[in-house]
Design a protein around this motif. Structure first.
Motif, PDB file in Angstrom:
ATOM      1  N   GLU A  46      -8.754  -7.627  -5.254  1.00 30.50           N
ATOM      2  CA  GLU A  46      -7.434  -7.083  -5.593  1.00 30.50           C
ATOM      3  C   GLU A  46      -7.578  -5.855  -6.491  1.00 30.50           C
ATOM      4  OE1 GLU A  46      -4.491  -8.120  -4.517  1.00 30.50           O
ATOM      5  OE2 GLU A  46      -5.377  -9.694  -3.295  1.00 30.50           O
ATOM      6  N   GLU A  49      -8.637  -2.801  -4.457  1.00 28.91           N
ATOM      7  CA  GLU A  49      -7.523  -2.198  -3.732  1.00 28.91           C
ATOM      8  C   GLU A  49      -6.668  -1.361  -4.665  1.00 28.91           C
ATOM      9  OE1 GLU A  49      -5.429  -5.277  -1.772  1.00 28.91           O
ATOM     10  OE2 GLU A  49      -6.939  -5.524  -0.200  1.00 28.91           O
ATOM     11  N   GLU A  50      -6.441  -1.870  -5.884  1.00 27.21           N
ATOM     12  CA  GLU A  50      -5.636  -1.146  -6.858  1.00 27.21           C
ATOM     13  C   GLU A  50      -6.320   0.158  -7.251  1.00 27.21           C
ATOM     14  OE1 GLU A  50      -2.281  -0.601  -9.234  1.00 27.21           O
ATOM     15  OE2 GLU A  50      -2.663  -2.222  -7.826  1.00 27.21           O
ATOM     16  N   PHE A  53      -6.056   2.782  -4.548  1.00 27.10           N
ATOM     17  CA  PHE A  53      -4.694   3.317  -4.494  1.00 27.10           C
ATOM     18  C   PHE A  53      -4.485   4.338  -5.614  1.00 27.10           C
ATOM     19  CE2 PHE A  53      -0.076   3.116  -5.100  1.00 27.10           C
ATOM     20  CZ  PHE A  53       0.344   3.272  -3.796  1.00 27.10           C
ATOM     21  N   LYS A  54      -4.899   3.994  -6.838  1.00 25.52           N
ATOM     22  CA  LYS A  54      -4.724   4.901  -7.973  1.00 25.52           C
ATOM     23  C   LYS A  54      -5.577   6.148  -7.805  1.00 25.52           C
ATOM     24  CE  LYS A  54      -3.478   1.462 -11.474  1.00 25.52           C
ATOM     25  NZ  LYS A  54      -3.923   0.782 -12.697  1.00 25.52           N
ATOM     26  N   GLU A  57      -3.946   8.637  -5.688  1.00 21.20           N
ATOM     27  CA  GLU A  57      -2.828   9.283  -6.374  1.00 21.20           C
ATOM     28  C   GLU A  57      -3.315  10.379  -7.312  1.00 21.20           C
ATOM     29  OE1 GLU A  57      -0.561   6.282  -8.352  1.00 21.20           O
ATOM     30  OE2 GLU A  57       1.003   6.378  -6.829  1.00 21.20           O
ATOM     31  N   THR A 129      -2.156  -6.741   0.229  1.00 21.69           N
ATOM     32  CA  THR A 129      -1.580  -6.237  -1.022  1.00 21.69           C
ATOM     33  C   THR A 129      -1.540  -4.715  -1.022  1.00 21.69           C
ATOM     34  OG1 THR A 129      -2.411  -8.163  -2.230  1.00 21.69           O
ATOM     35  CG2 THR A 129      -1.775  -6.240  -3.530  1.00 21.69           C
ATOM     36  N   GLN A 130      -2.667  -4.110  -0.695  1.00 20.45           N
ATOM     37  CA  GLN A 130      -2.735  -2.656  -0.642  1.00 20.45           C
ATOM     38  C   GLN A 130      -1.843  -2.114   0.470  1.00 20.45           C
ATOM     39  OE1 GLN A 130      -6.531  -1.079   0.471  1.00 20.45           O
ATOM     40  NE2 GLN A 130      -6.147   0.939  -0.409  1.00 20.45           N
ATOM     41  N   ARG A 132       0.873  -3.388   1.695  1.00 22.38           N
ATOM     42  CA  ARG A 132       2.286  -3.497   1.332  1.00 22.38           C
ATOM     43  C   ARG A 132       2.692  -2.364   0.377  1.00 22.38           C
ATOM     44  NH1 ARG A 132       2.131  -8.523   0.280  1.00 22.38           N
ATOM     45  NH2 ARG A 132       2.795  -9.191   2.367  1.00 22.38           N
ATOM     46  N   LYS A 133       1.814  -2.045  -0.560  1.00 18.47           N
ATOM     47  CA  LYS A 133       2.111  -0.940  -1.482  1.00 18.47           C
ATOM     48  C   LYS A 133       2.195   0.382  -0.728  1.00 18.47           C
ATOM     49  CE  LYS A 133      -0.123  -2.970  -5.558  1.00 18.47           C
ATOM     50  NZ  LYS A 133      -1.274  -2.862  -6.495  1.00 18.47           N
ATOM     51  N   LYS A 136       5.347   0.874   1.317  1.00 18.37           N
ATOM     52  CA  LYS A 136       6.563   1.152   0.548  1.00 18.37           C
ATOM     53  C   LYS A 136       6.562   2.568  -0.017  1.00 18.37           C
ATOM     54  CE  LYS A 136       7.429  -3.658  -0.752  1.00 18.37           C
ATOM     55  NZ  LYS A 136       7.469  -4.645  -1.867  1.00 18.37           N
ATOM     56  N   LEU A 137       5.402   3.031  -0.479  1.00 14.16           N
ATOM     57  CA  LEU A 137       5.351   4.316  -1.166  1.00 14.16           C
ATOM     58  C   LEU A 137       4.931   5.476  -0.267  1.00 14.16           C
ATOM     59  CD1 LEU A 137       3.743   3.176  -4.543  1.00 14.16           C
ATOM     60  CD2 LEU A 137       6.152   3.512  -4.024  1.00 14.16           C
TER      61      LEU A 137
END
Length: 355
Positions: A46, A49-50, A53-54, A57, A129-130, A132-133, A136-137
């Motif tokens: 998890e 994946e976070e 994602f960061k 960004e 999890t990734q 789904r984020k 949405k974004l």
């Protein structure tokens, strides 16, 4: 048509397609090659994946307004910054590797990395999890990615009980493979089995045009165009509904009709309860649904026996794509929670819809 009666093998692959072609016809028995891959502990998945994602960004914020003309999203330069990960070496049979043509497994890094470097025959696996984020974004980037590359979504590692997520949310953005724990019955598996009734149950389903066209700006959470369908179902009666745990034909029967699809289309309606008659209950009730994206919609019929103390008891269900429903008088078969036929248990309905 080129893939008719063919099975796609998804696996890690040694070398390139050119090297595979050059080995065609050679004896590969007993030959193995080493494959190096990144690994992460279950507890770190998890967090990984976070971080990915960061990381994406941060890179985008550094790039400013350098945009891709085709998608309207920002490009990344040829150099990507990623944390150094642990690796392990695996031995892969060369004969198995050479069976992998269109579905070579490659680790997902970012949408930008895929646009720059990913080959047509490479596909990614993304944790729920990734995914789904991202859905949405960065929904437009996600859909653009699934237009070009086969994308697999898999359950998060913390589902130690083999539970499942709703696959519909990822079908809505064009993901071709949504992996579920097939050993666990329930709503997600009902949707899975119903979805692939389309196209004769062949296992291959063509995505709707708005998930394939490069100029489409489809967003399942913000539907601005399309041709909605008005679906009307008259639920007439039931035929030899399954017995409850009390083994009585005098159960209190009801039916729930559910629509699964884009968020605006998801709804359900319920019949009244027919008391003490599970053998041949008659409802004669009519339900109407306005469905904005019928190409993604699934209809699910659920039969329950009302329970005032322990709650309703599931008796059977049937799920199918909306556009696979024929008009007129129809018999709806019922299946158990485990997906087994409950013949002759069924519902008798009248269906019609107009655009």
């Amino acid at each position: 048509m080129a893939l008719k009666f063919k099975i796609l093998v998804k696996n890690k692959k040694i070398g390139t397609l050119k090297e595979t072609r050059e080995r065609k016809g050679s004896d590969k028995r007993g030959k193995v090659e080493e494959w190096e891959e990144e690994v992460a502990d279950v507890d770190e998945e998890e967090e990984e994946e976070e971080d990915t994602f960061k990381e994406s960004e941060v890179l985008e914020s550094v790039l400013g307004d350098n945009q891709d003309k085709e998608t309207g999203v920002k490009k990344l330069p040829g150099v990507m910054l990623f944390k150094k990960k642990k690796t392990r070496k695996l031995k892969i049979a060369l004969a198995l590797s050479d069976l992998v043509i269109y579905t070579k497994a490659e680790k997902f890094k970012s949408f930008q990395h895929s646009r720059l470097y990913q080959q047509f025959n490479e596909n990614n696996s993304i944790g729920e999890t990734q995914a789904r984020k991202l859905s949405k974004l960065r929904v437009h980037e996600f859909i653009f990615h699934t237009r070009k590359f086969i994308t697999r979504i898999y359950p998060k590692a913390t589902r130690a009980d083999s539970s499942n997520f709703n696959p519909q949310e990822f079908w809505n953005i064009g993901c071709q493979m949504v992996a579920l724990n097939f050993q666990t019955p329930g709503l997600p598996m009902d949707l899975q089995n119903g979805k692939f009734l389309d196209n004769g149950g062949s296992g291959y389903i063509l995505k709707p045009h708005f998930l394939r066209e490069s100029k489409s700006y489809f967003n399942p959470s913000n539907i601005k165009e399309g041709m909605p369908i008005t679906l009307t179902i008259r639920l007439i009666s039931g035929i030899q509904l399954p017995l409850t745990h009390s083994s009585s034909n005098k159960g209190d029967s009801l039916v729930i009709i559910e629509v699964f699809g884009v968020p605006n289309d998801q709804m359900k309606q319920q019949t009244r309860v027919i008391k003490k008659n599970a053998f041949s209950p008659r409802w004669n009730e009519t339900f109407t649904f306005i469905i904005h994206v019928p190409e993604l919609a699934l209809i699910r019929f659920v039969v329950e026996s009302q329970g005032l103390i322990a709650g309703n008891e599931f008796l059977g269900q049937y799920t199918l794509p909306l556009l696979c429903m024929n008009k007129g008088y129809r018999r709806v078969p019922l299946f158990s929670r485990m997906g087994e036929s409950l013949e002759p248990a069924s519902l008798f309905v009248y269906v019609w819809y107009v655009r």
